[in-house]
Design a protein around this motif. Sequence first.
Motif, PDB file in Angstrom:
ATOM      1  N   MET A 186    -137.098  47.820 -53.180  1.00  0.00           N
ATOM      2  CA  MET A 186    -136.504  48.270 -51.923  1.00  0.00           C
ATOM      3  C   MET A 186    -136.024  47.090 -51.090  1.00  0.00           C
ATOM      4  O   MET A 186    -135.014  47.176 -50.390  1.00  0.00           O
ATOM      5  N   ARG A 187    -136.760  45.968 -51.185  1.00  0.00           N
ATOM      6  CA  ARG A 187    -136.359  44.821 -50.368  1.00  0.00           C
ATOM      7  C   ARG A 187    -135.111  44.151 -50.890  1.00  0.00           C
ATOM      8  O   ARG A 187    -134.421  43.463 -50.147  1.00  0.00           O
ATOM      9  N   SER A 188    -134.837  44.345 -52.197  1.00  0.00           N
ATOM     10  CA  SER A 188    -133.646  43.698 -52.734  1.00  0.00           C
ATOM     11  C   SER A 188    -132.377  44.478 -52.388  1.00  0.00           C
ATOM     12  O   SER A 188    -131.276  44.055 -52.724  1.00  0.00           O
ATOM     13  N   VAL A 189    -132.523  45.619 -51.723  1.00  0.00           N
ATOM     14  CA  VAL A 189    -131.337  46.333 -51.242  1.00  0.00           C
ATOM     15  C   VAL A 189    -130.743  45.500 -50.100  1.00  0.00           C
ATOM     16  O   VAL A 189    -131.448  45.141 -49.166  1.00  0.00           O
ATOM     17  N   PRO A 190    -129.446  45.170 -50.189  1.00  0.00           N
ATOM     18  CA  PRO A 190    -128.865  44.273 -49.192  1.00  0.00           C
ATOM     19  C   PRO A 190    -128.960  44.822 -47.771  1.00  0.00           C
ATOM     20  O   PRO A 190    -128.880  46.032 -47.559  1.00  0.00           O
ATOM     21  N   MET A 191    -129.138  43.921 -46.833  1.00  0.00           N
ATOM     22  CA  MET A 191    -129.355  44.286 -45.436  1.00  0.00           C
ATOM     23  C   MET A 191    -128.184  45.090 -44.868  1.00  0.00           C
ATOM     24  O   MET A 191    -128.383  45.984 -44.053  1.00  0.00           O
ATOM     25  N   HIS A 192    -126.954  44.773 -45.321  1.00  0.00           N
ATOM     26  CA  HIS A 192    -125.813  45.425 -44.662  1.00  0.00           C
ATOM     27  C   HIS A 192    -125.778  46.928 -44.915  1.00  0.00           C
ATOM     28  O   HIS A 192    -125.225  47.677 -44.119  1.00  0.00           O
ATOM     29  N   LEU A 193    -126.406  47.365 -46.023  1.00  0.00           N
ATOM     30  CA  LEU A 193    -126.483  48.819 -46.237  1.00  0.00           C
ATOM     31  C   LEU A 193    -127.336  49.453 -45.141  1.00  0.00           C
ATOM     32  O   LEU A 193    -127.008  50.516 -44.607  1.00  0.00           O
ATOM     33  N   ARG A 194    -128.458  48.791 -44.815  1.00  0.00           N
ATOM     34  CA  ARG A 194    -129.320  49.314 -43.744  1.00  0.00           C
ATOM     35  C   ARG A 194    -128.586  49.260 -42.404  1.00  0.00           C
ATOM     36  O   ARG A 194    -128.628  50.202 -41.633  1.00  0.00           O
ATOM     37  N   GLU A 195    -127.919  48.131 -42.172  1.00  0.00           N
ATOM     38  CA  GLU A 195    -127.242  47.978 -40.884  1.00  0.00           C
ATOM     39  C   GLU A 195    -126.183  49.054 -40.706  1.00  0.00           C
ATOM     40  O   GLU A 195    -126.026  49.619 -39.619  1.00  0.00           O
ATOM     41  N   GLY A 196    -125.463  49.345 -41.799  1.00  0.00           N
ATOM     42  CA  GLY A 196    -124.470  50.414 -41.737  1.00  0.00           C
ATOM     43  C   GLY A 196    -125.120  51.726 -41.363  1.00  0.00           C
ATOM     44  O   GLY A 196    -124.619  52.478 -40.509  1.00  0.00           O
ATOM     45  N   SER A 197    -126.268  51.980 -41.961  1.00  0.00           N
ATOM     46  CA  SER A 197    -126.964  53.238 -41.692  1.00  0.00           C
ATOM     47  C   SER A 197    -127.449  53.300 -40.246  1.00  0.00           C
ATOM     48  O   SER A 197    -127.281  54.314 -39.567  1.00  0.00           O
ATOM     49  N   TYR A 198    -128.025  52.190 -39.752  1.00  0.00           N
ATOM     50  CA  TYR A 198    -128.480  52.165 -38.354  1.00  0.00           C
ATOM     51  C   TYR A 198    -127.294  52.350 -37.419  1.00  0.00           C
ATOM     52  O   TYR A 198    -127.391  53.033 -36.391  1.00  0.00           O
ATOM     53  N   ALA A 199    -126.165  51.738 -37.755  1.00  0.00           N
ATOM     54  CA  ALA A 199    -124.973  51.834 -36.905  1.00  0.00           C
ATOM     55  C   ALA A 199    -124.489  53.266 -36.787  1.00  0.00           C
ATOM     56  O   ALA A 199    -123.908  53.660 -35.775  1.00  0.00           O
ATOM     57  N   MET A 200    -124.746  54.049 -37.820  1.00  0.00           N
ATOM     58  CA  MET A 200    -124.368  55.468 -37.771  1.00  0.00           C
ATOM     59  C   MET A 200    -125.384  56.274 -36.989  1.00  0.00           C
ATOM     60  O   MET A 200    -125.261  57.494 -36.879  1.00  0.00           O
ATOM     61  N   GLY A 201    -126.417  55.630 -36.472  1.00  0.00           N
ATOM     62  CA  GLY A 201    -127.389  56.330 -35.656  1.00  0.00           C
ATOM     63  C   GLY A 201    -128.590  56.849 -36.428  1.00  0.00           C
ATOM     64  O   GLY A 201    -129.385  57.623 -35.896  1.00  0.00           O
ATOM     65  N   ALA A 202    -128.741  56.426 -37.692  1.00  0.00           N
ATOM     66  CA  ALA A 202    -129.883  56.912 -38.470  1.00  0.00           C
ATOM     67  C   ALA A 202    -131.159  56.195 -38.029  1.00  0.00           C
ATOM     68  O   ALA A 202    -131.111  55.051 -37.572  1.00  0.00           O
ATOM     69  N   THR A 203    -132.270  56.885 -38.139  1.00  0.00           N
ATOM     70  CA  THR A 203    -133.548  56.253 -37.830  1.00  0.00           C
ATOM     71  C   THR A 203    -134.018  55.470 -39.055  1.00  0.00           C
ATOM     72  O   THR A 203    -133.413  55.542 -40.123  1.00  0.00           O
ATOM     73  N   ARG A 204    -135.114  54.741 -38.869  1.00  0.00           N
ATOM     74  CA  ARG A 204    -135.662  53.974 -39.993  1.00  0.00           C
ATOM     75  C   ARG A 204    -136.028  54.878 -41.160  1.00  0.00           C
ATOM     76  O   ARG A 204    -135.762  54.555 -42.309  1.00  0.00           O
ATOM     77  N   PHE A 205    -136.663  55.996 -40.835  1.00  0.00           N
ATOM     78  CA  PHE A 205    -137.112  56.910 -41.879  1.00  0.00           C
ATOM     79  C   PHE A 205    -135.909  57.461 -42.641  1.00  0.00           C
ATOM     80  O   PHE A 205    -135.907  57.497 -43.873  1.00  0.00           O
ATOM     81  N   GLN A 206    -134.874  57.873 -41.875  1.00  0.00           N
ATOM     82  CA  GLN A 206    -133.672  58.399 -42.538  1.00  0.00           C
ATOM     83  C   GLN A 206    -133.023  57.322 -43.403  1.00  0.00           C
ATOM     84  O   GLN A 206    -132.582  57.603 -44.517  1.00  0.00           O
ATOM     85  N   THR A 207    -132.986  56.109 -42.889  1.00  0.00           N
ATOM     86  CA  THR A 207    -132.406  55.015 -43.669  1.00  0.00           C
ATOM     87  C   THR A 207    -133.206  54.793 -44.953  1.00  0.00           C
ATOM     88  O   THR A 207    -132.632  54.646 -46.034  1.00  0.00           O
ATOM     89  N   ALA A 208    -134.529  54.805 -44.807  1.00  0.00           N
ATOM     90  CA  ALA A 208    -135.374  54.568 -45.972  1.00  0.00           C
ATOM     91  C   ALA A 208    -135.154  55.631 -47.035  1.00  0.00           C
ATOM     92  O   ALA A 208    -135.023  55.328 -48.225  1.00  0.00           O
ATOM     93  N   ILE A 209    -135.115  56.904 -46.597  1.00  0.00           N
ATOM     94  CA  ILE A 209    -135.041  58.000 -47.567  1.00  0.00           C
ATOM     95  C   ILE A 209    -133.632  58.183 -48.125  1.00  0.00           C
ATOM     96  O   ILE A 209    -133.461  58.404 -49.325  1.00  0.00           O
TER      97      ILE A 209
END
Lengths: 310, 309
Positions: A186-209
Motif C-alpha cells: 500500500m505504501r508503494s502506491v504513489p502519493m499523487h494518487l492519494r492527493e488526487g483522491s483527497y483533492a476530490m474531497g474523499a476522506t482517508r477511509f474512502q481513499t484507502a478503500i
Amino acid sequence: MAKIPAAINTPPKSLRHNHKRHLKERIIELLLFLAAFLSVFITFAIIYLLISESLVFFKHVPLWDFLTDTQWTPLFDDAHYGILPLLSGTVISSLVALAIALPFGTIIAIYLSEFAPFLVREIAKPFLELLGGVPTVVYGYFALLFVTPLLQTILPDLPGFNLLSAGLVMGIMIIPYVSSMTEDAMRSVPMHLREGSYAMGATRFQTAITVVMPASLSGIAAAYILGISRAVGETMVVAIAAGMQPNLVWNPTEPAATITTYIVQVSLGDLPHGSIGYQTIFAAGLTLLLLTLVFNILGHLLRKRFREVY
Amino acid sequence: MMDNTDSVDEIRAIITRHKRWDLLALIAGIIALMIAVLTFIALFGSMVIDGMPRITLEFFTSFPSRKPEIAGILSAWVGTTLVMLVTAAAAVPLGVAAGVYLEEYAPKNLITEIIEINVTNLAGVPSIIYGLLALGLFVYQMGLGQSILAAGLTLALLILPIVIVATREAIRSIPVAIREGAYALGATKWQTVADHVIPYSAAGILTGIIIGLARAIGETAPIITIGALTFIAFLPPSPVQEQFPFLSFDWLMDPFTVMPIQMFNWISRPQEAFQHNAAAAGLVLIIMTVIMNGLAIYLRYHLRKKIKW
C-alpha cells in the motif's frame, strides 16, 4: 617540459595484466557462483528425495486409495493410507487462522499506511516484527495452556486438544507477515494518487478503500497467499494444541491432525529407515510441498505483476 | 434559495457521514493493533506467571530429569549454542557469497533468473520439509546421523534465503561511485567487493544474520524430523581441549537436544509441574529471540542512519 618518469611508461610488474591475478579472480567468481547455485541444488534435492521415497510408498499403496480412503492409520495393523483426514485437519486449521490473520492484518496495514502518525508506525512495525519472531513452540504452549482454557469458559464442551484454539493462535502469529507485506504494497502506491483522491474531497477511509487498495491489489493478494502458505505449513502450534489424531472432521472444535503434525508425530518415535512409516512421512511431505508450491507460484506471479504496475 | 440551503445541508450530512466512517476505520485500526499487542502481553505474562518461579541458577545448570522440580535446561542450551555455531558457520559464508554473486557478479541470464526465483521459493517452503530433506540427505545418505552437525546444517539451509536477501539489500544500497572509485585506482572486482562493498554493507548483512539466527533458535519441527532426542542427560565433549591441538570437533557428531525440543517435551507431559518448566524454558527462549530481533532492529535503524553517502 618535465621528463616523464620511466615508471609510468612501464608500470610495475604487479600492475601488468597478470595471469595469476586473473586466475584468482575467476576462481573467486566460480566459488561465489557455486554458493548462489546451492539454492537450486537444495530445491532439486528436496524434490528428488520426496519423490523417490514417495514412489516406493506408492508401490505399496495405490494412488487412488491415498486420495480417497477416509482413514489414515499407517502404523496400525489394519493400515489405511488415506490422506483426506490429514488434509481436512490442515484445511480447517488454516481456515480458522486465515479468518483471523487476513482481516486483522489488512486493517492493521490500512491503519499503519493511511492513518497512523509517523511515530506510531515507527514503533508498531518493529513491534509486529518481534511478534513474528516469537518461536512457534511458544505459541503452541500459549494455545494449549492459555487460549484453550479461555475458550472452554465460553464453550464448555471444547476438548483440551482442538483445531479452534490452534487456528486462532496461528492466525495471530501470521498477522505480522500479512500486515507488513500488505503495508509495503500500500505504501508503494504513489502519493499523487492519494492527493488526487483527497483533492476530490474523499476522506482517508474512502481513499484507502477505493484508491490505494485497488492500486496495490496484486501486492495485497501476494501477502494473502504468503499467509495461506504459512498457515498450511505451520507445524508446532497444531502439533501441540490440536492433538494428533487423524480424524476426518470439518468441525474446528474437534481434535485432529494436520499433515505437518503427522510428520512430527512419526519422527518422535524411533523410525527405521526404509520402513513403510518412513515412506509415509515423505508422501505426506510431498503433498504438503505441492500444496505450498501452488500458493508460492501464485504469489510469485502476483508479485511480479504488482512490480510492473507503475 | 431554499433549494440551495437544502443541498448545503445535504452535503454537510454526507460529509459528517463520511467523517464518521473515517473515525470508525481509525478506531478499527487501533483496536486491531491493540489485539496484537494484548496477545503478546498475555503470552509473555502467562509465561512469566507460570515460569518465573522456576528460573533459578540451578535451572540453567541441571540436566533434564524425571522429577520436574530438579529438572533443568543445561543440555538444551548447550545443544542450542553448539547447533547455532554450526548454523552460523555454514549459513553466513554461503549466504553472503550467494548474495554477493547475485548482486555484483551475476549476468542477466536464465541461470541467474532461475537462482533468483529459487531463493524466493525456498523462503516459502515449510520448515518441516527442510527436516525431511535433512533426514534423507544428511542423516541417511551422508551418514551424519542424528548429530549436532546434521541439525546445524539443516537450520543453515533453512535460514540461507534470509541471509541472501539481507545481503543483497545491504549491497544494493551502496552507491556505484564507491565501486567506480575502487576500479579507478586499479582494484580488481574481488578487491572492490572484499575491501569496499562487503565492509560498508556489514551492518545490513549482520542484521540479516541475526534475524536468521533468531529464527533458527526457535525452529523445532525440522530438528524433531531429523530425530533429535528429547531426553539428554549428558554434555557433548568440550570443543576446547587442554592438550594440543586445543580444539576438538568430536562434539559435531554427538546426539543433542535444543531448547524448543526440551520445551515441547515438557509441554507434552501431563504433570502440571513439567508445564511450569515448559513455561520457564519458553520464557528463556522468548527473551533470547526478542533480544536478537531487538538488536537487529536497532542495527537497522541506528547504524544505517549514521552513514551518509
